[in-house]
Design an enzyme around this catalytic site. Sequence first.
Site, PDB file in Angstrom:
ATOM      1  N   SER A   1       0.540  -0.985   0.006  1.00 55.30           N
ATOM      2  CA  SER A   1      -0.140   0.341   0.125  1.00 55.30           C
ATOM      3  C   SER A   1       0.849   0.952   0.033  1.00 55.30           C
ATOM      4  CB  SER A   1      -1.148  -0.104   1.471  1.00 55.30           C
ATOM      5  OG  SER A   1      -1.773   0.653   1.247  1.00 55.30           O
TER       6      SER A   1
ATOM      7  N   ASP B   1      -8.357  -4.193  -5.414  1.00 54.86           N
ATOM      8  CA  ASP B   1      -8.431  -3.895  -5.293  1.00 54.86           C
ATOM      9  C   ASP B   1      -9.362  -2.326  -4.586  1.00 54.86           C
ATOM     10  OD1 ASP B   1      -7.045  -1.529  -2.701  1.00 54.86           O
ATOM     11  OD2 ASP B   1      -4.790  -3.084  -3.338  1.00 54.86           O
TER      12      ASP B   1
ATOM     13  N   HIS C   1      -7.542  -5.398  -0.832  1.00 56.30           N
ATOM     14  CA  HIS C   1      -6.604  -4.766  -0.284  1.00 56.30           C
ATOM     15  C   HIS C   1      -4.964  -5.174  -0.151  1.00 56.30           C
ATOM     16  CE1 HIS C   1      -4.465  -1.070  -0.907  1.00 56.30           C
ATOM     17  NE2 HIS C   1      -4.179  -0.758   0.833  1.00 56.30           N
TER      18      HIS C   1
END
Length: 519
Positions: A240, A458, A488
């Site tokens: 991320s 995602d 995610h």
Amino acid sequence: MWRFLRWTAAAAAALLVAGCGGGSSGGDGAGGGSEGKSTDTARASASGPKPSGDLPASLTSQHLDWRRCKATADSPAPDGDWRCATLNVPLDWSKPEGATIGLALIRAQATGGDRIGSLLFNFGGPGGSGVSSMPYYAATVSSLRERYDLVSWDPRGVGASEGIRCRADPETEAAEDVDATPDTPPEEKAYFRDAADFAEGCRKAAGRLLGHVSTTDTARDMDVMRQVLGDTRMHYFGISYGTELGGVYAHLFPKRVGRLILDAVVDPTADTVGHAENQARGFQRALDDYLKSTGQDPERGSREIADLLDRLDTEPLPTSSGRKLTQTLAVTGIVLPLYRETRWPELTAALQAARKGDGSRLLRLADDYNERDSSGRYGTTSHSQRAISCLDDRQRPTGAETERRLAGFERISPVFGAFLAWDTAGWCHGWPVSGQFDTPEVSAPGAAPILLVGNTGDPATPYEGARRMAGELGRGVGVELTWKGEGHGAYGSGSDCVDSAVDAYLLEGTVPKDGTVCS
């Protein structure tokens, strides 16, 4: 006030926040050395002074005193082989021989005999605690521990590394009543007043540290870690926001890049507004997939959820806790289960209960996202996230600009668009430190191949980000691997294809064919 970008470790109870920040130009030497420049003026390089020359031995020759980790306010002490230490780094990287701050590190040493080196993890944020999260994630990466020491840390301004707390828990709870999508002048005034109050709290709490918590600062800290840990090359697993941090590191130190894996890739070409638009698309796409999985028409289902949120704007729902489910808390509760497909049934149950007049389930989901426990204590991930991202982000959209963009955001997503649009204006409103960048500089000519993993479902970092990161890193550097999945992040999420490719890259140095798709 909050942002959606988070990543959930497979076994972690807490969620890690991730916004979008910026990077800087720099060199590939230990102290910054020669500096490269972008030809794209929208992707600004650091405006402040940069370190030059070799770093002092007091930094690079530190001896880390690894000891058993202690419990923190947010997590118990990890058992087993985990050890913790403190690394000193410059407060101000333009003055590497000046005042220092301590960074909290955690490590479990490799179990096999054919050790490669250290593998540094950043789980997202900015604001996520690596010290708290690494032990939870160890089971997911157990195969990597055979040849790597597993290492993570709390970046500057986070957790045990000079962590920033901008307001007390009662103030945080009171702020939940502020309408995050103001419809009237009084609501808009209250929205921006709350943002300014938060900014002032950060200024008082952090002092001079507030101007030294950027992504660039942390990337430079990483290279000190590399040297002190005894590694010639940086081996790194970023997830991320951690993918942006990894890209900035590669730009600053391309010749130091070893094996870098970036999973759930942030789009480095997006500015503040572009990032919010990306997330509106990503979360709406994930919501559509969820609705399809329950046999609903996505357009109709989204409209029904948007209507529910509209009703909550004026008539919050009662809950079993005695607190009210507001519109803002409801959308937060809807966001959380979209991060992982296994939590979709929780969303179904929460929406069904809300339609029957009970907001308890959605409130519990929102509390999980906001790191609120049953006693009313809140975590500080969002405090650190805001401090870091507002130092990174140069853009400061106004309320008037947001109102002009509002219809466009709502066309992208009738459920999430308005919240993300207003967030662009409120997030850094009144911030006492100027932002440094429009978008991060991640070009890394000459770096070793970097593996980028994008997930088509995602919600927080839409899979298009991997392709854009590859383009920005430069020809021959970024290698794309796509997973047709949900949630995610991809590694450890159930795809043998993804896990095998990542393991082969990190353990054997085998780079998959660019454009490989795992379905």
